[in-house]
Design a protein around this motif. Structure first.
Motif, PDB file in Angstrom:
ATOM      1  N   TYR A  48      -9.329  19.409  29.916  1.00 26.85           N
ATOM      2  CA  TYR A  48      -9.007  20.764  29.454  1.00 26.85           C
ATOM      3  C   TYR A  48      -7.618  20.870  28.833  1.00 26.85           C
ATOM      4  N   PRO A  91      -7.037  19.037  24.762  1.00 21.20           N
ATOM      5  CA  PRO A  91      -7.415  19.784  23.541  1.00 21.20           C
ATOM      6  C   PRO A  91      -6.318  20.697  23.022  1.00 21.20           C
ATOM      7  N   THR A 144      -9.523  16.434  21.588  1.00 23.73           N
ATOM      8  CA  THR A 144     -10.680  16.917  22.319  1.00 23.73           C
ATOM      9  C   THR A 144     -11.574  15.744  22.699  1.00 23.73           C
TER      10      THR A 144
END
Length: 223
Positions: free
Chosen positions: A81, A84, A89
């Motif tokens: 988490y 990104p 990502t």
């Protein structure tokens, strides 16, 4: 708990087994990938902590201290988490493997470093006196003996990784634990699927312990 409830739990565990067994290779894949990638990285970190270069020692020490001093769950969240927001990502599988690998590398580095340090300086000096270079002394004298010392801890790390893979369920990876949770959501019967998952983890860990003990006996005989 009466007989009827026991039968219900047993039946729900049996019904959950096909889905759990289908997810088991994913759990094993995560553990093996983290171990295979973590070993060379852990070895490099161990060598860095033993380096004569102070900056290299400090950087590797901070890495080990940070990983060992923070929960694996937080590390998984940071990788999956957090990255990104920095423009990177990752898929759930890639994020899980990276987080588990970094965690394993930190612990493996300490095991490897301690094993290397356990080999007496006299043996290194003897190798040097025979005309061996530092790299040859490490490869031919130190590492073979250090491997015997490190084997139990390395095996324990792999067993721990199998159980730690359950944490990647929080990033939607359908491994063993996540599969059990999906079965519970479908049947509304929690105990059976969790019991079946626990038994599978236990069987895997017991099998790895058996392999560990056989390897230790083989090393004790000097092959």
């Amino acid at each position: 708990m009466n007989l009827e409830q026991l039968q219900l739990v047993f039946q729900s565990a049996v019904n959950a087994l096909p889905a759990l067994l289908k997810a088991t290779p994913i759990t094993l894949g995560f553990a093996l990938a983290a171990m295979l990638l973590g070993l060379p990285l852990g070895f490099l970190v161990a060598l860095s902590r033993l380096s004569r270069f102070g900056a290299l020692r400090r950087v590797s020490s901070v890495f080990v201290s940070f990983i060992r001093g923070t929960p694996l769950l937080v590390q998984i969240f940071m990788v999956y988490y957090g990255l990104p927001s920095l423009g990177l990502t990752l898929s759930p599988i890639a994020g899980g493997v990276i987080a588990l690998t970094l965690n394993a590398a930190a612990y493996l580095s300490e095991t490897i470093r301690a094993a290397i340090l356990s080999i007496g300086r006299g043996q290194r000096e003897a190798g040097t006196s025979l005309g061996l270079t530092d790299s040859q002394v490490m490869r031919l004298i130190v590492l073979p003996q250090a491997a015997r010392v490190a084997l139990p801890s390395l095996s324990n790390t792999l067993i721990g990784l199998v159980k730690d893979t359950s944490l990647v369920s929080v990033i939607t990876v359908v491994e063993l634990l996540r599969s059990a949770q999906l079965e519970i959501a479908r049947t509304f019967e929690p105990f059976g699927p969790y019991l079946a998952a626990a038994l599978i983890y236990w069987v895997i860990s017991s099998a790895l312990e058996l392999v560990q003990h056989r390897l230790e006996r083989r090393y004790a005989r000097g092959f």
